[in-house]
Scaffold this active site. Structure first.
Site, PDB file in Angstrom:
ATOM      1  CB  CYS A  62      -0.870   0.039   1.247  1.00 35.71           C
ATOM      2  SG  CYS A  62      -1.829  -1.426   1.515  1.00 35.71           S
ATOM      3  NE  ARG A  86       4.770   1.886  -1.376  1.00 34.89           N
ATOM      4  CZ  ARG A  86       5.608   2.191  -0.398  1.00 34.89           C
ATOM      5  NH1 ARG A  86       6.680   2.873  -0.667  1.00 34.89           N
ATOM      6  NH2 ARG A  86       5.373   1.823   0.840  1.00 34.89           N
ATOM      7  CD1 TRP A 137       0.076  -6.016  -3.272  1.00 34.26           C
ATOM      8  CD2 TRP A 137       0.123  -6.778  -1.175  1.00 34.26           C
ATOM      9  NE1 TRP A 137       0.630  -7.272  -3.289  1.00 34.26           N
ATOM     10  CE2 TRP A 137       0.668  -7.772  -2.022  1.00 34.26           C
ATOM     11  CE3 TRP A 137       0.051  -7.039   0.199  1.00 34.26           C
ATOM     12  CZ2 TRP A 137       1.137  -8.984  -1.547  1.00 34.26           C
ATOM     13  CZ3 TRP A 137       0.507  -8.257   0.670  1.00 34.26           C
ATOM     14  CH2 TRP A 137       1.045  -9.219  -0.205  1.00 34.26           C
ATOM     15  CG  ASN A 193       1.453   1.230   3.982  1.00 33.14           C
ATOM     16  OD1 ASN A 193       1.351   0.016   4.046  1.00 33.14           O
ATOM     17  ND2 ASN A 193       2.581   1.830   3.657  1.00 33.14           N
ATOM     18  N   GLY A 194      -0.465  -0.705   6.140  1.00 37.16           N
ATOM     19  CA  GLY A 194      -0.002  -1.502   7.279  1.00 37.16           C
ATOM     20  C   GLY A 194      -1.062  -2.515   7.685  1.00 37.16           C
ATOM     21  CD  GLU A 247      17.913 -12.667  -7.747  1.00 40.52           C
ATOM     22  OE1 GLU A 247      17.452 -13.105  -6.690  1.00 40.52           O
ATOM     23  OE2 GLU A 247      17.457 -11.643  -8.305  1.00 40.52           O
ATOM     24  CE  LYS A 262      14.497 -11.066  -9.984  1.00 37.51           C
ATOM     25  NZ  LYS A 262      15.102 -10.561  -8.827  1.00 37.51           N
ATOM     26  CD  GLU A 317      10.551 -11.221  -8.695  1.00 38.96           C
ATOM     27  OE1 GLU A 317       9.881 -10.736  -7.787  1.00 38.96           O
ATOM     28  OE2 GLU A 317      11.784 -11.017  -8.800  1.00 38.96           O
ATOM     29  CG  HIS A 352      20.209 -36.442  -3.034  1.00 36.93           C
ATOM     30  ND1 HIS A 352      20.658 -37.670  -2.617  1.00 36.93           N
ATOM     31  CD2 HIS A 352      21.319 -35.723  -3.348  1.00 36.93           C
ATOM     32  CE1 HIS A 352      21.977 -37.704  -2.652  1.00 36.93           C
ATOM     33  NE2 HIS A 352      22.410 -36.529  -3.102  1.00 36.93           N
ATOM     34  CE  LYS A 389      11.841  -2.508  -6.252  1.00 40.37           C
ATOM     35  NZ  LYS A 389      12.659  -3.611  -6.815  1.00 40.37           N
TER      36      LYS A 389
HETATM   37  O1  M6R Z   1      13.576  -4.230  -0.324  1.00 43.27           O
HETATM   38  P1  M6R Z   1      14.154  -5.571   0.031  1.00 43.27           P
HETATM   39  O2  M6R Z   1      15.453  -5.820  -0.639  1.00 43.27           O
HETATM   40  O3  M6R Z   1      14.242  -5.792   1.515  1.00 43.27           O
HETATM   41  O4  M6R Z   1      13.108  -6.608  -0.536  1.00 43.27           O
HETATM   42  C1  M6R Z   1      13.262  -7.972  -0.316  1.00 43.27           C
HETATM   43  C2  M6R Z   1      12.400  -8.790  -1.251  1.00 43.27           C
HETATM   44  O5  M6R Z   1      11.045  -8.491  -1.054  1.00 43.27           O
HETATM   45  C3  M6R Z   1      12.759  -8.533  -2.717  1.00 43.27           C
HETATM   46  O6  M6R Z   1      14.102  -8.757  -2.966  1.00 43.27           O
HETATM   47  C4  M6R Z   1      11.914  -9.441  -3.642  1.00 43.27           C
HETATM   48  O7  M6R Z   1      12.288 -10.767  -3.461  1.00 43.27           O
HETATM   49  C5  M6R Z   1      12.064  -9.011  -5.095  1.00 43.27           C
HETATM   50  N1  M6R Z   1      10.777  -8.831  -5.684  1.00 43.27           N
HETATM   51  C6  M6R Z   1      12.781  -9.987  -5.937  1.00 43.27           C
HETATM   52  O8  M6R Z   1      12.897  -9.550  -7.252  1.00 43.27           O
END
Ligand code: M6R
Length: 600
Positions: free
Chosen positions: A2, A27, A73, A99-100, A477, A481, A484, A500, A595
């Site tokens: 949010c 965000r 959100w 927000n929260g 990673e 990527k 997501e 395994h 985000k």
């Molecule tokens: O702002 P931060 O680096 O603490 O965020 C952590 C994760 O939420 C962030 O890296 C998330 O995994 C990304 N969307 C990955 O691309």
């Protein structure tokens, strides 16, 4: 997650709020709304879906110079128009955005609001109804607002309008990010400075359990018990053009391309005139004094932490543990005698990491935050900050922040090694310059990587990434990527682990991306590729100059063996980008994701 904006001044509030919300779109959100106050009352416009949809329902005939806005959100209640913010009190006198997460909202309903029929499923609505109840009982609006906030458990950044006093916005904060921007004759409220750079670059930090009474000409900060607080604004050093896409179709592609520049920028920021690494003496001291380092992070930042462990242990011979922030407090390891905590976070606002930081500070331990946002909560609350200097990262999928984090960790590890008298036998700054050049070469190979994405990922429903040693961390990673943004089920595995169990999932044509950048495991990872190929997998081998073989799919330019993650991730980022594009996905704003993850 949010986002909040607020405006009080002389211009048309609607447009400023909508533009501000557009800047917060990155965000992640599923509905949006604004409320503007006029002499006739407060007009609320809200819709499920994008800001563009909200724009269509905003009545341009309503003229107002004060208002609040919100991107939601969903946490409590499905994404819908009813659950979208702003929410109003029963009489419609008060209007709120939040927000929260209010953890005790059910309890508050039972204790104070039995007689009120709530309109939404949200936790937020409870807050606005409580303010109205306390005002009905005779409290001033400010007192009712402070009283309400003192009852809340959880996290909040709140803005409140009163239709009987349209010259004021009441603001409150606990654990969720919130800034108040100031300017002559106009003041603003925002979750993130970027949203209100259109009005001002002067911002006031708001601390937890503070409220702010914002009028056109004045800003008064108070604690929840009503004590006034004075604080000077700071200048948000953000370039408005950094948050525009320019000629790029997506922020993600722009941010991938910015990586060589970011690495050079980091070098410049952390280099002495004689070419050596420049870090604060206090930070060096804290690292040297620690008998063990605990890295805490989430998502991509956690993956950078895994690489950071290798760098610090290999360069500085200092033991490091890496922990997922959301698990740390439940699975707390036995801590060493003199721990140092390093929080890695692009946004500096991740609630899971912040929860750990709060506990760590209670225990009296030192903390260093590595972040892209120096004024962020994790930065302010830690003892030290290392800035990653990557510029605003807007795409939900983190790219340049990840490589920037690893570059800063490289310098931290090298600096510690030097302070301990360990000769690395190479110049870390020189090696990072080579990395920046290699990144540039890779960013110029988009056509090849687009073809790989098409050949391997156009129709598949899953994909595995395998690697050994440091390559394994980059595989985690790469898989994150891909999943997501393209929604292909993707998993990263240590090369030796497949047999395994997971090898059972390999079918004819299953794509396997294998990283082979580490000499000491080159033969074994290639052996793992043969195992899966023999079972029908379609292997895509990404190797590095010097270790490459004839049939490898893609070859990376040579860089120092400890720094390969900074380059091997780039083809994985681009492959994920093109796979998502081919599948028609919303690359910058993937479904269900935010985000900045500001709830635990
Ligand atoms: O702002 P931060 O680096 O603490 O965020 C952590 C994760 O939420 C962030 O890296 C998330 O995994 C990304 N969307 C990955 O691309």
């Amino acid at each position: 997650m949010c986002g909040i904006v607020g405006y009080i001044g002389t211009e048309d509030a609607k447009e400023i709020l909508l533009k501000g919300l557009e800047k917060l779109e990155y965000r992640g959100y599923d509905s949006a709304g604004i409320a503007v106050a006029t002499e006739e009352g407060v007009h609320v416009f809200k819709e499920k879906g994008r800001i563009a949809t909200l724009r269509e329902v905003v009545d341009q005939g309503v003229k107002s110079t004060v208002g609040i806005g919100h991107t939601r959100w969903a946490t409590h209640g499905e994404p819908s128009k009813v659950n979208a913010h702003p929410h109003q009190s029963e009489s419609s006198r008060f209007t709120i955005v939040h927000n929260g997460v209010i953890e005790n909202y059910e309890q508050l309903k039972r204790d104070y609001l039995q007689a009120v029929t709530l309109q939404s499923d949200t936790d937020t609505e409870v807050v606005v109804q409580l303010v109205e109840r306390f005002v009905h009982e005779g409290q001033s609006v400010e007192a009712a607002f402070r009283h309400t906030l003192s009852l809340l458990k959880g996290s909040y950044a709140i803005a409140l309008l009163d239709k009987k006093d349209t010259d004021t916005i009441y603001v409150g904060k606990n654990k969720s990010p919130l800034l108040v921007g100031v300017q002559d004759g106009v003041n603003v409220v925002a979750s993130d400075a970027m949203a209100m750079l259109q009005v001002t670059d002067q911002f006031l930090e708001i601390m937890d359990e503070e409220i702010v009474i914002v009028t056109k000409d004045d800003v008064t900060i108070k604690t929840l018990d009503g004590t006034a607080v004075s604080r000077e604004p700071y200048t948000a050093e953000l370039d408005a053009s950094d948050i525009e896409k320019g000629t790029y179709p997506h922020f993600m592609l722009k941010e991938i391309d910015e990586q060589p520049f970011v690495i050079r920028n980091i070098i410049q920021k952390y280099q002495n005139e004689d070419g050596s690494v420049r870090l604060d003496e206090d930070i060096r001291q804290a690292v040297m004094e620690a008998d063990r380092i605990y890295i805490i992070a989430a998502g991509t930042s956690y993956h950078a932490g895994l690489v950071g462990k290798q760098l610090i242990e290999n360069f500085a011979k200092q033991p490091v543990e890496v922990h997922i922030a959301s698990e740390f407090l439940y699975n707390m390891p036995l801590l060493s005698k003199r721990p140092l905590f390093i929080f890695i976070s692009q946004s500096g606002e991740t609630a899971d990491s912040r929860g750990v930081l709060v506990e760590v500070k209670k225990l009296g331990y030192k903390a260093l935050t590595i972040t892209n946002v120096p004024g962020s909560t994790l930065s302010r609350e830690a003892d030290f900050t290392l800035h990653t200097h990557a510029g605003p990262e807007i795409a939900v999928a983190s790219t340049k922040a990840y490589t920037a984090q690893m570059a800063v960790l490289t310098l931290l590890a090298a600096d510690t090694a030097k302070a301990k008298g360990i000769d690395l036998g190479f110049d870390p700054i020189q090696e990072l310059s080579i990395v920046a050049n290699a990144m540039e070469t890779l960013c110029n190979q988009k056509e090849t990587l687009e073809k790989i994405a098409r050949d391997y990922l156009a129709v598949t429903r899953n994909c595995f990434f395998i690697g050994r040693a440091t390559d394994y961390f980059v595989c985690l990673e790469g898989a994150l990527k891909l999943k997501e943004i393209s929604y292909i089920q993707a998993e990263g595995f240590a090369g030796g682990e497949l047999k395994h169990g997971t090898i059972a999932l390999i079918e004819e044509g299953t794509p396997i991306v294998a990283l082979a950048t580490q000499e000491h495991v080159n033969l074994s990872i290639r052996g793992n590729v043969k195992e899966v190929a023999a079972r029908g997998a379609f292997p895509c081998i990404i190797s590095i100059e010097g270790l490459n073989e004839e049939d490898d799919t893609f070859v990376l330019p040579k860089v120092h063996s400890h720094l390969t993650p900074l380059v091997s991730v780039i083809p994985l980022q681009l492959i994920a980008y093109y796979a998502a594009l081919h599948r028609g996905c919303d690359v910058d704003k993937p479904r269900n994701l935010a985000k900045s993850v500001t709830v635990e």
